[in-house]
Design a protein around this motif. Structure first.
Motif, mmCIF file in Angstrom:
data_model
loop_
_atom_site.group_PDB
_atom_site.id
_atom_site.type_symbol
_atom_site.label_atom_id
_atom_site.label_comp_id
_atom_site.label_asym_id
_atom_site.label_seq_id
_atom_site.Cartn_x
_atom_site.Cartn_y
_atom_site.Cartn_z
ATOM 1 N N LYS A 1 0.823 -1.219 0.000
ATOM 2 C CA LYS A 1 0.000 0.000 0.000
ATOM 3 C C LYS A 1 0.856 1.268 0.000
ATOM 4 O O LYS A 1 0.658 2.170 -0.808
ATOM 5 C CB LYS A 1 -0.918 0.007 1.234
ATOM 6 C CG LYS A 1 -1.759 -1.244 1.398
ATOM 7 C CD LYS A 1 -2.690 -1.156 2.583
ATOM 8 C CE LYS A 1 -1.978 -1.121 3.938
ATOM 9 N NZ LYS A 1 -1.316 -2.388 4.314
ATOM 10 N N SER A 2 1.812 1.322 0.923
ATOM 11 C CA SER A 2 2.655 2.519 1.005
ATOM 12 C C SER A 2 3.464 2.696 -0.270
ATOM 13 O O SER A 2 3.580 3.809 -0.799
ATOM 14 C CB SER A 2 3.620 2.411 2.180
ATOM 15 O OG SER A 2 2.915 2.251 3.375
ATOM 16 N N THR A 3 4.017 1.607 -0.755
ATOM 17 C CA THR A 3 4.828 1.674 -1.968
ATOM 18 C C THR A 3 4.011 2.239 -3.128
ATOM 19 O O THR A 3 4.493 3.068 -3.898
ATOM 20 C CB THR A 3 5.358 0.269 -2.321
ATOM 21 O OG1 THR A 3 5.944 -0.293 -1.146
ATOM 22 C CG2 THR A 3 6.388 0.337 -3.418
ATOM 23 N N ALA B 1 -3.074 9.780 1.391
ATOM 24 C CA ALA B 1 -2.864 9.656 2.835
ATOM 25 C C ALA B 1 -2.423 8.234 3.149
ATOM 26 O O ALA B 1 -3.152 7.281 2.892
ATOM 27 C CB ALA B 1 -4.145 10.008 3.586
ATOM 28 N N ASP B 2 -1.206 8.087 3.669
ATOM 29 C CA ASP B 2 -0.654 6.757 3.945
ATOM 30 C C ASP B 2 -0.862 6.415 5.420
ATOM 31 O O ASP B 2 -0.117 6.865 6.279
ATOM 32 C CB ASP B 2 0.842 6.743 3.602
ATOM 33 C CG ASP B 2 1.428 5.347 3.717
ATOM 34 O OD1 ASP B 2 0.640 4.391 3.911
ATOM 35 O OD2 ASP B 2 2.659 5.215 3.607
ATOM 36 N N GLU B 3 -1.872 5.637 5.704
ATOM 37 C CA GLU B 3 -2.243 5.285 7.081
ATOM 38 C C GLU B 3 -2.168 6.502 8.002
ATOM 39 O O GLU B 3 -1.399 6.517 8.966
ATOM 40 C CB GLU B 3 -1.335 4.164 7.607
ATOM 41 C CG GLU B 3 -1.344 2.974 6.671
ATOM 42 C CD GLU B 3 -1.195 1.643 7.385
ATOM 43 O OE1 GLU B 3 -1.618 1.562 8.555
ATOM 44 O OE2 GLU B 3 -0.691 0.701 6.766
ATOM 45 N N PRO B 4 -2.974 7.525 7.707
ATOM 46 C CA PRO B 4 -2.858 8.781 8.449
ATOM 47 C C PRO B 4 -3.246 8.654 9.910
ATOM 48 O O PRO B 4 -2.905 9.511 10.704
ATOM 49 C CB PRO B 4 -3.832 9.714 7.724
ATOM 50 C CG PRO B 4 -4.826 8.797 7.101
ATOM 51 C CD PRO B 4 -4.064 7.573 6.715
HETATM 52 MG MG LIG Z 1 2.608 1.189 4.817
#
Ligand SMILES: [Mg+2]
Ligand SMILES: Nc1ncnc2c1ncn2[C@@H]1O[C@H](COP(=O)(O)OP(=O)(O)OP(=O)(O)O)[C@@H](O)[C@H]1O
Lengths: 282, 270
Positions: free
Chosen positions: B40-42, B168-171
């Motif tokens: 997900k982050s990537t 938004a990355d796991e905000p």
């Molecule tokens: Mg992540």
């Protein structure tokens, strides 16, 4: 419930090695170094009695130094002026070294300068400067600009550019990369990342390093005074040479007080500049 | 419209994101879900170009985002704001300066590097902070704020970018339930009232269901689910999360809103 030890040992053998080869090598190197130390001490005459005999003489000298006594009021005045000169040499040398080292440190830090060639060149030139000791720099500068405090300040400056450059660039490399990434993600250029992401974080480190070097250079400045680069060192050397031991201890005491005062003031200054962690700056 | 065409990213031969294809129309609120390490982050970082894809293309309208370099690349990043799990603020700088960094692309470095902001810029930053009930803290150092407050500062920074997309990355991953709601409500407001596309990585399935128009499920770098939240059955979810399923399903934070609720914006103080 955890898996049985034997099955974990089977799956991760590298974490279960007992007295492994690495540790054996480390122990062997440690032992060899210790043996070398003992041999070298013997070679220098640590064990043949000279040291013991010397101890007696050491106490004798300390006895002659007490109580500290400048001799005359006029001496106190000359010493004070020289001490202030020493502090000025240290301050000027340290500050100019810091100012000149900062751009070099930027060039040498990996997260600031992407260009490998530039980084390599700036690191090697910092190494080169650092490999020459302050006393040698003092002798060189005395030849260039003549005897006196100017040569002293230049010696401290040149010697510390190398140290500051290395320390500053390492502080920058150790800085957290998250703030820089935050700025990069908004479209800010690399300069913005350095200015607002790296610099604020390394600022306190730089300040405390500069202040520590100022304090330590006050001591160095008294040494380079001995070779004629200005300041209190000249009087110190003179007092020792003429066996004015009470004067010697008085001068040492003055340096001690000066360094302690600088230490006290620099702590105050540091907190004023960087603010106590956790406190508001508003 | 944002389009991902066969986007792949590998680290040392291993695919972190594997052939992801996705189209996100303007104004959608997309939740990206999947277990830890799913990619997900990537994926999000590649959209902002904090990471470059190994292969594949990312398109925004007619622009090939993956081909951008230099100033056009920074212009793209300015249009595509990013919010991070760890906030990524400069802790020693005050809140206002941190928010002003959202304007960094538009500022001439000659004055910005000396912290000489125009009144216009300061007003914009303060108004963004005000909408998140953070204006009173503008002079405070970011590191002295709580996690929820820091994330609101980061959202304000994103807002002053006047972006087309917010990533938004796991905000909310490091926030408590109350701040979770504040932050998710703010993202929902950005989406509904400002019409900005929001793509949000979420670990909690309930939050994703409650707040998003559409869910994209990832597993081992692949997009394995892409549909409305209602279409995600418990069985699919269990598939998606594997061992972690128990953690993410059926533990709704007490304050999470059901889909369709219309929260006010300045909720933070309530
Ligand atoms: Mg992540
Ligand atoms: N810089 C990197 N170097 C090597 N491997 C990486 C790097 N970044 C990510 N990976 C790997 O890529 C995979 C996907 O990571 P990613 O961070 O995108 O997962 P994620 O879905 O965001 O997980 P989480 O929910 O834990 O944040 C993981 O296997 C991770 O180990």
């Amino acid at each position: 419930m955890r898996a049985p030890t034997s099955s974990l040992r089977e799956r991760y053998p590298e974490h279960f090695q007992g007295f492994g080869r690495d540790r054996f090598v480390a122990a062997a190197i440690g032992f060899a170094l210790f043996a070398l130390l003992i041999y070298a001490m013997g070679h220098l005459g640590f064990f043949d009695g000279t040291l013991l005999a010397g101890f007696g003489r050491l106490f004798e000298i300390v006895g002659l130094m007490l109580p500290p006594d400048p001799g005359s009021w006029a001496h106190v005045k000359t010493f004070s002026v020289s001490l202030i000169e020493t502090i000025a040499i240290a301050l000027l040398g340290t500050l100019s070294a810091a100012v000149l080292a900062l751009p070099l440190a930027f060039l040498a830090a990996r997260n600031v300068t992407a260009q490998r060639v530039v980084r390599f060149l700036s690191r090697r030139s910092l190494d080169t400067i650092r490999s020459v000791d302050i006393l040698v720099w003092a002798l060189i500068w005395i030849n260039v600009v003549g005897l006196g405090p100017f040569a002293g300040a230049l010696a401290i400056m040149t010697a510390d550019i190398g140290s500051f450059g290395k320390l500053f660039s390492e502080a920058m490399e150790a800085a957290d990369r998250k703030p820089v990434e935050g700025i990069t993600s908004t479209g800010g250029s690399h300069v913005f990342g350095i200015r607002f992401g790296i610099l604020p974080e390394v600022f306190p480190v730089l300040i405390s390093q500069i202040l520590y070097y100022f304090e330590s250079n006050t001591r160095s400045a008294s040494i380079i005074g001995i070779v004629g680069a200005g300041g209190i060192g000249l009087h110190l050397a003179e007092a020792i040479r003429t066996l004015e031991l009470q004067q010697t201890s008085f001068i040492v005491l003055m340096i001690l007080v000066a360094v302690a005062a600088i230490d006290f003031l620099s702590n105050r200054l540091r907190f004023a500049l960087i603010g106590r962690r956790g406190g508001a700056t508003a | 419209m944002l389009r991902l065409e066969g986007v792949t990213k590998s680290f040392a031969g291993k695919h972190a994101v594997d052939n992801a294809t996705l189209t996100v129309p303007v104004g959608q609120m997309v939740g990206v879900i999947g277990r830890s390490g799913a990619g997900k982050s990537t994926l999000l970082r590649m959209i902002n170009r904090l990471g470059d894809p190994t292969s594949g293309r990312i398109l925004f309208g007619d622009t090939d985002v993956t081909a951008l370099r230099g100033r056009p690349l920074r212009a793209w990043r300015a249009r595509c704001a990013m919010i991070f799990q760890q906030f990524n603020l400069a802790g020693r700088l005050d809140v206002l300066t941190n928010v002003l960094m959202g304007r960094a692309f538009h500022m001439p470095p000659s004055r910005a590097l000396l912290k000489m902001w125009t009144d216009e810029e300061k007003a914009q930053a303060l108004s963004a902070l005000e909408s998140l009930d953070m204006a009173r803290m503008a002079g405070q150092r970011a590191e002295t704020l709580s996690g929820g407050q820091q994330q609101r500062v980061a959202i304000a920074r994103a807002l002053v970018q006047e972006p087309d997309i917010v990533l938004a990355d796991e905000p909310i991953a490091s926030l408590d339930p109350r701040n979770t709601k504040v932050v998710m409500d703010a993202l929902q407001h950005i989406n509904r009232h400002l019409g900005i596309t929001v793509i949000c990585n979420l670990h909690s399935l309930d939050l994703a269901r409650g707040y998003c128009d559409r869910l994209v499920g990832m597993s081992a770098g692949r997009v394995v689910f892409d549909d409305a939240p209602a279409a995600l059955t418990d069985a699919t979810a269990r598939d998606l999360y594997g061992l972690e399923a128990g953690d993410v399903i059926g533990h709704a934070p007490p304050m999470a809103l059901p889909a369709g609720a219309q929260p006010g914006f300045a909720l933070a103080g309530s």
